[in-house]
Write a protein that holds these residues in place. Structure first.
Motif, PDB file in Angstrom:
ATOM      1  N   THR A 184       0.801  -1.151  -0.134  1.00  0.00           N
ATOM      2  CA  THR A 184      -0.073  -0.023   0.087  1.00  0.00           C
ATOM      3  C   THR A 184       0.865   1.332   0.011  1.00  0.00           C
ATOM      4  N   TYR A 185       1.891   1.281   0.842  1.00  0.00           N
ATOM      5  CA  TYR A 185       2.788   2.448   0.892  1.00  0.00           C
ATOM      6  C   TYR A 185       3.570   2.733  -0.221  1.00  0.00           C
ATOM      7  N   ASP A 186       4.060   1.566  -0.839  1.00  0.00           N
ATOM      8  CA  ASP A 186       4.680   1.303  -2.109  1.00  0.00           C
ATOM      9  C   ASP A 186       3.807   2.281  -3.235  1.00  0.00           C
ATOM     10  N   VAL A 187       2.533   1.814  -2.945  1.00  0.00           N
ATOM     11  CA  VAL A 187       1.556   2.198  -4.281  1.00  0.00           C
ATOM     12  C   VAL A 187       1.664   3.860  -4.168  1.00  0.00           C
ATOM     13  N   LEU A 188       1.245   4.306  -2.653  1.00  0.00           N
ATOM     14  CA  LEU A 188       1.087   5.773  -2.605  1.00  0.00           C
ATOM     15  C   LEU A 188       2.533   6.550  -2.847  1.00  0.00           C
ATOM     16  N   ARG A 189       3.475   6.113  -2.525  1.00  0.00           N
ATOM     17  CA  ARG A 189       4.826   6.400  -3.032  1.00  0.00           C
ATOM     18  C   ARG A 189       5.059   6.855  -4.427  1.00  0.00           C
ATOM     19  N   ALA A 190       4.355   5.584  -5.177  1.00  0.00           N
ATOM     20  CA  ALA A 190       4.372   5.663  -6.573  1.00  0.00           C
ATOM     21  C   ALA A 190       3.531   6.752  -7.173  1.00  0.00           C
ATOM     22  N   ILE A 191       2.537   6.903  -6.698  1.00  0.00           N
ATOM     23  CA  ILE A 191       1.521   8.037  -7.166  1.00  0.00           C
ATOM     24  C   ILE A 191       2.165   9.431  -6.673  1.00  0.00           C
ATOM     25  N   ASP A 192       2.722   9.536  -5.432  1.00  0.00           N
ATOM     26  CA  ASP A 192       3.497  10.840  -5.100  1.00  0.00           C
ATOM     27  C   ASP A 192       4.612  11.233  -6.002  1.00  0.00           C
ATOM     28  N   ALA A 193       4.924  10.170  -6.512  1.00  0.00           N
ATOM     29  CA  ALA A 193       6.434  10.253  -7.642  1.00  0.00           C
ATOM     30  C   ALA A 193       5.846  11.229  -8.760  1.00  0.00           C
ATOM     31  N   MET A 194       4.397  11.037  -9.180  1.00  0.00           N
ATOM     32  CA  MET A 194       3.910  11.543 -10.466  1.00  0.00           C
ATOM     33  C   MET A 194       3.436  12.873 -10.158  1.00  0.00           C
ATOM     34  N   VAL A 195       3.634  13.467  -8.765  1.00  0.00           N
ATOM     35  CA  VAL A 195       3.231  14.747  -8.694  1.00  0.00           C
ATOM     36  C   VAL A 195       4.123  15.934  -9.219  1.00  0.00           C
ATOM     37  N   GLY A 196       3.710  16.883 -10.082  1.00  0.00           N
ATOM     38  CA  GLY A 196       4.503  17.584 -10.889  1.00  0.00           C
ATOM     39  C   GLY A 196       4.608  17.340 -12.399  1.00  0.00           C
ATOM     40  N   VAL A 243      -4.734  -4.803  -1.645  1.00  0.00           N
ATOM     41  CA  VAL A 243      -3.976  -3.296  -1.127  1.00  0.00           C
ATOM     42  C   VAL A 243      -5.046  -2.460  -1.364  1.00  0.00           C
ATOM     43  N   ILE A 244      -6.029  -2.504  -1.953  1.00  0.00           N
ATOM     44  CA  ILE A 244      -7.158  -1.416  -2.275  1.00  0.00           C
ATOM     45  C   ILE A 244      -7.904  -1.416  -1.016  1.00  0.00           C
ATOM     46  N   SER A 245      -8.428  -2.866  -0.380  1.00  0.00           N
ATOM     47  CA  SER A 245      -9.133  -2.870   0.799  1.00  0.00           C
ATOM     48  C   SER A 245      -8.378  -2.329   1.914  1.00  0.00           C
ATOM     49  N   TRP A 246      -7.053  -2.599   1.965  1.00  0.00           N
ATOM     50  CA  TRP A 246      -6.370  -1.994   3.436  1.00  0.00           C
ATOM     51  C   TRP A 246      -6.099  -0.513   3.147  1.00  0.00           C
ATOM     52  N   LEU A 247      -6.031  -0.120   1.947  1.00  0.00           N
ATOM     53  CA  LEU A 247      -6.194   1.310   1.759  1.00  0.00           C
ATOM     54  C   LEU A 247      -7.166   2.081   2.168  1.00  0.00           C
ATOM     55  N   GLY A 248      -8.410   1.339   1.667  1.00  0.00           N
ATOM     56  CA  GLY A 248      -9.745   2.105   2.411  1.00  0.00           C
ATOM     57  C   GLY A 248     -10.145   1.957   3.836  1.00  0.00           C
ATOM     58  N   GLU A 249      -9.287   0.799   4.451  1.00  0.00           N
ATOM     59  CA  GLU A 249      -9.714   0.876   5.941  1.00  0.00           C
ATOM     60  C   GLU A 249      -8.763   1.700   6.814  1.00  0.00           C
ATOM     61  N   ASN A 250      -7.690   1.662   6.373  1.00  0.00           N
ATOM     62  CA  ASN A 250      -6.363   2.264   7.098  1.00  0.00           C
ATOM     63  C   ASN A 250      -6.059   3.646   6.588  1.00  0.00           C
ATOM     64  N   GLU A 251      -5.985   4.141   5.377  1.00  0.00           N
ATOM     65  CA  GLU A 251      -5.521   5.383   4.911  1.00  0.00           C
ATOM     66  C   GLU A 251      -6.617   5.974   3.902  1.00  0.00           C
ATOM     67  N   LYS A 252      -7.721   6.185   4.629  1.00  0.00           N
ATOM     68  CA  LYS A 252      -8.907   6.575   4.125  1.00  0.00           C
ATOM     69  C   LYS A 252      -8.625   7.921   3.022  1.00  0.00           C
ATOM     70  N   GLY A 253      -7.838   8.917   3.393  1.00  0.00           N
ATOM     71  CA  GLY A 253      -7.743  10.229   2.880  1.00  0.00           C
ATOM     72  C   GLY A 253      -6.294  10.397   2.180  1.00  0.00           C
ATOM     73  N   VAL A 290      -7.310   9.932  -9.339  1.00  0.00           N
ATOM     74  CA  VAL A 290      -6.785   8.508  -9.350  1.00  0.00           C
ATOM     75  C   VAL A 290      -7.708   7.667  -9.211  1.00  0.00           C
ATOM     76  N   ARG A 291      -7.627   6.314 -10.478  1.00  0.00           N
ATOM     77  CA  ARG A 291      -8.509   5.351 -10.271  1.00  0.00           C
ATOM     78  C   ARG A 291      -7.694   4.095  -9.904  1.00  0.00           C
ATOM     79  N   LEU A 292      -8.113   3.496  -8.762  1.00  0.00           N
ATOM     80  CA  LEU A 292      -7.600   2.015  -8.470  1.00  0.00           C
ATOM     81  C   LEU A 292      -8.418   0.953  -9.171  1.00  0.00           C
ATOM     82  N   GLU A 293      -7.414   0.047  -9.480  1.00  0.00           N
ATOM     83  CA  GLU A 293      -8.136  -1.176 -10.254  1.00  0.00           C
ATOM     84  C   GLU A 293      -7.277  -2.339  -9.709  1.00  0.00           C
ATOM     85  N   GLY A 294      -8.529  -3.069  -9.046  1.00  0.00           N
ATOM     86  CA  GLY A 294      -7.909  -4.317  -8.637  1.00  0.00           C
ATOM     87  C   GLY A 294      -7.622  -5.586  -9.496  1.00  0.00           C
TER      88      GLY A 294
END
Length: 513
Positions: A444-456, A471-481, A494-498
């Motif tokens: 999950t945090y690897d994915v968040l870092r990958a998205i963050d790397a696209m900023v700019g 990953v999508i489930s864990w993200l929705g339960e633990n890092e909602k915002g 951002v669209r998440l596809e499982g």
């Protein structure tokens, strides 16, 4: 089918299974275009001599250059000269039959007395034979000491000695065979009487000698006219090789399920093994041959990491880069008397099953067995004896050291090809063959870092992230915002596809939709 040799073909794949006592003892497969090259004779060209490794790379026409070690780079004549000059009490016959006190002593003497740069030179043309198939990143291993196996004898041009298989134990029969083969042997050639030689008449052995000499003459003539790199002689394919090497008196049936292969098998047996001709049969059962013989069940056991023992204990077999590790466990077996007795019973069972698994899996190299600790030294000797006795039936060259006080047994088994498991399985796409993959929260945090790397970056529509559903489930339960925050910084949705194919991976890409 209790004692049967089964030969099956499915288009370009051939399979062989040997059953004894109703149990699967050996299995091999061969695919067209992927045939092993062990036993093949080539005219090769030396590409590079490596004094620092005491070896040379030789081009023989395969994908990778073959490896020629100094111990294999000497010719039979040179080998005999070194043996004569550095004699230490080991006879030629002992070396040839594997009965020498130390079977590698001659190789060590060659290493001490010969330099690779003195026996081969860059650009030189050599007649060589493959002794080990290429394995993963390593090229095939080759030797200049040609050996040609027949049904009863192994021919060694230039070896000038006669040996007898150590599995022929009767002293009178050993003496008879050596006398017969000695009489057939000409100067400058050698033979080893194979186990199948036992009880054979002089006429049968003479026919084998004539066949082998004819084969060698054809190779020699081809070498004169050949251009390196070139294959001069190919060993038999799987069905015929199995007949030559595995068909013994206790095999009651040879069953073949392919019409073309049945005709070839019948012709081979009628010519070289006529006393077995009535045992060859075309399989006409309702079920496929291997299904009727329950081969897949035995094969599943040979590919499993965990192997059950009769008592309820089990083995765990792990392949590492350097060695094979085998762990012995009591499992659900609790015994009936003392703890030591229970441990010894499981260890003895393991000592009987492990050699079977090594043969069936075609495992070679360095093997370390972690037996359950035994406090009594006599019990360690009992388990030792069981292991050595069980290994005595192995056709491959083996060496076993006594069990240490820590319960570890070390052994080596001659390896000529990759283990069965490596040839029938591929590494897990998710974990790279490691047996595990990263947890959803880590991903999950690897994915968040990958998205963050696209900023700019300049938005090009919607940023699509494909990842595991967990990953999508864990993200929705633990890092909602988290995703909303990244969308704001990114300036795009951002669209998440499982995807179940993405257990330990993810991908990030722009979509114009």
């Amino acid at each position: 089918m209790d004692n049967a040799l089964l030969l099956s073909r499915t288009f370009g794949e051939r399979r062989m299974a040997l059953q004894r006592g109703g149990s699967l003892e050996a299995f091999q497969l061969e695919r067209e275009g992927e045939r092993g090259v062990v036993g093949n004779v080539y005219l090769g060209r030396v590409l590079r001599v490596l004094p620092g490794m005491q070896a040379a790379f030789v081009e023989i026409g395969l994908e990778r250059a073959a490896f020629l070690y100094v111990g294999d780079a000497v010719t039979p004549v040179q080998r005999a000269a070194i043996l004569a000059e550095t004699k230490t009490g080991t006879s030629d016959e002992e070396e040839a039959s594997g009965e020498a006190p130390n079977p590698i002593s001659l190789r060590e003497r060659i290493q001490r007395n010969v330099r690779i740069q003195d026996v081969v030179h860059q650009g030189e043309t050599l007649l060589v034979q493959v002794t080990k198939d290429a394995m993963r990143t390593k090229g095939a291993r080759i030797t200049r000491q040609i050996t040609l196996p027949g049904r009863f004898l192994v021919y060694m041009p230039g070896a000038d000695h006669v040996g007898v298989s150590r599995r022929i134990e009767n002293p009178e029969e050993r003496t008879r065979l050596k006398s017969v083969v000695d009489a057939l042997c000409q100067p400058g050639e050698g033979f080893i009487a194979r186990t199948a030689c036992e009880g054979r008449s002089e006429d049968e052995l003479a026919e084998d000698v004539a066949y082998l000499r004819e084969m060698h003459a054809a190779i020699r003539d081809a070498a004169v006219d050949g251009t390196a790199p070139e294959c001069l002689h190919s060993d038999l394919d799987l069905p015929l090789r199995s007949l030559r090497d595995l068909l013994t008196d206790d095999i009651t049936d040879v069953l073949v399920d392919d019409v073309e292969d049945h005709a070839r098998v019948e012709a081979f047996v009628n010519r070289f093994l006529p006393r077995f001709s009535t045992r060859v049969q075309m399989w006409r059962g309702e079920k496929p041959l291997f299904e009727a013989a329950s081969i897949d069940k035995g094969l599943g056991r040979a590919l499993s990491r965990k192997v059950p023992l009769p008592s309820g204990g089990y083995l765990v077999i792990d392949h590492t880069e350097a060695l094979i590790a085998i762990d012995v466990n009591t499992g659900r077996y609790v015994g009936s008397s003392t703890l030591e007795d229970t441990i010894v019973e499981v260890n003895i069972e393991a000592a009987r099953v492990i050699p079977e698994q090594l043969r069936l899996r075609d495992i070679g190299g360095l093997i370390v067995i972690d037996f359950i600790d035994m406090s009594d030294a006599e019990n360690r000797k009992r388990v030792d004896a069981e292991l050595v006795a069980a290994m005595a039936n192995d056709k491959a060259r083996c060496s076993v050291l006594p069990i240490s006080e820590f319960g570890l047994a070390q052994m080596t088994r001659h390896r000529v090809r990759d283990a069965l498991g490596r040839r029938m399985t591929v590494p897990c796409a998710s974990c790279g063959g490691e047996g595990s993959h990263r947890a959803p929260e880590v991903l999950t945090y690897d994915v968040l870092r990958a998205i963050d790397a696209m900023v700019g970056a300049t938005p090009q529509g919607v940023l699509v992230v494909r990842c595991a559903p967990q990953v999508i489930s864990w993200l929705g339960e633990n890092e909602k915002g988290a995703v909303s925050s990244l969308e704001e910084r990114l300036g795009a949705k951002v669209r998440l596809e499982g995807s179940r194919e993405m257990d330990s991976r993810w991908s990030v890409s722009w979509s114009g939709m």
